[in-house]
Scaffold this active site. Structure first.
Site, mmCIF file in Angstrom:
data_model
loop_
_atom_site.group_PDB
_atom_site.id
_atom_site.type_symbol
_atom_site.label_atom_id
_atom_site.label_comp_id
_atom_site.label_asym_id
_atom_site.label_seq_id
_atom_site.Cartn_x
_atom_site.Cartn_y
_atom_site.Cartn_z
ATOM 1 C CB SER A 94 10.275 68.218 -14.718
ATOM 2 O OG SER A 94 10.807 67.257 -15.596
ATOM 3 C CG HIS A 228 15.608 68.957 -15.839
ATOM 4 N ND1 HIS A 228 14.832 69.271 -16.936
ATOM 5 C CD2 HIS A 228 14.828 68.180 -15.042
ATOM 6 C CE1 HIS A 228 13.637 68.699 -16.804
ATOM 7 N NE2 HIS A 228 13.618 68.041 -15.661
#
Length: 250
Positions: A94, A228
């Protein structure tokens, strides 16, 4: 040049023999080096894992968090310079993916020492970034966003005392992500591997594939089941894939 054992920037998982390679792991926004603890000795006896310790959390809780991708990249790159006598691989999840890219650029452009490979997880390429519109003006909004994305540390936010301690670093990281807007992508002098969960709510497979345009030395895309934080549930599969990529060429 040997890497000192007292570098505040890295949690090191030392090898018994001089390492053939070092794997530098860059946490997500709000994350910490402990996120990669189970990776410490997962890549063979000659691969040293170094998890980056951002200021403002865990061992560095008394320090002010660093805001700004460029400032953070400058600091981590400087701390890595004693390591460039050994091949480096970078893995960033990320926010850590963008940070890894900025570090790779600095290593290749200023020091003539690009990493052996850049591995980015759940992050768009720099030229494809879109502005983050959510302001997260209140603590509750910020906490809700962290919980929406998931991860292993969200339970800490349920404790009011811990929440007060860790929210400044989380807010700084989200500010860093918001301030890192689209810019022309500079091709890297190393292969790029991109990872993404097939049900990530914030980035899709084709957006992650955009890293291919910055990887003239080679590109690969690996899609794994999950959101995620697919790398929590798919930890063994991901580590196996990375281990194979870091294996010495025969």
């Amino acid at each position: 040049m040997a890497l000192g054992t007292d570098s505040i920037w890295f949690r090191r998982y030392a090898t018994a023999v001089p390492p053939r390679m070092r794997l530098v792991c860059l946490p997500h926004a709000g994350g910490s080096a402990s996120f990669f603890h189970s990776w410490g000795h997962a890549f063979g006896a000659d691969v040293e894992v170094m998890a980056v310790r951002y200021p403002g959390r865990q061992e560095r809780i008394a320090e002010n968090p660093v805001t700004g991708m460029e400032r953070l990249a400058e600091a981590v790159t400087e701390a890595l310079l004693p390591c460039i006598d050994t091949p480096l691989a970078l893995f960033g999840h990320s926010m850590g993916g963008s940070l890894g890219y900025e570090i790779a650029l600095r290593l290749q452009e200023r020091h003539g020492a690009p990493p052996s490979v850049l591995m980015v997880s759940c992050r768009k390429a720099p030229h494809l970034l879109t502005a983050r519109t959510a302001a997260f003006s209140s603590d509750d909004e910020l906490v809700a966003e962290v919980q929406r994305l998931g991860g292993t540390d969200t339970s800490l936010l349920d404790d009011p005392d811990l929440r007060e301690l860790i929210l400044p670093a989380i807010r700084a990281d989200f500010g860093t992500v918001a301030g890192y807007t689209a810019r022309p992508g500079v091709p890297l002098d190393c292969p790029v591997v991109a990872y993404v969960g097939d049900s990530d709510p914030d980035v899709d497979v084709e957006e992650v594939r955009g890293w291919q345009g910055l990887a003239p030395k080679g590109f690969d895309l690996k899609v794994l089941p999950g959101g995620h934080f697919y790398l929590v549930d798919r930890r063994d599969e991901l580590i196996g894939d990375i281990r194979a990529r870091l294996a010495p060429e025969l």
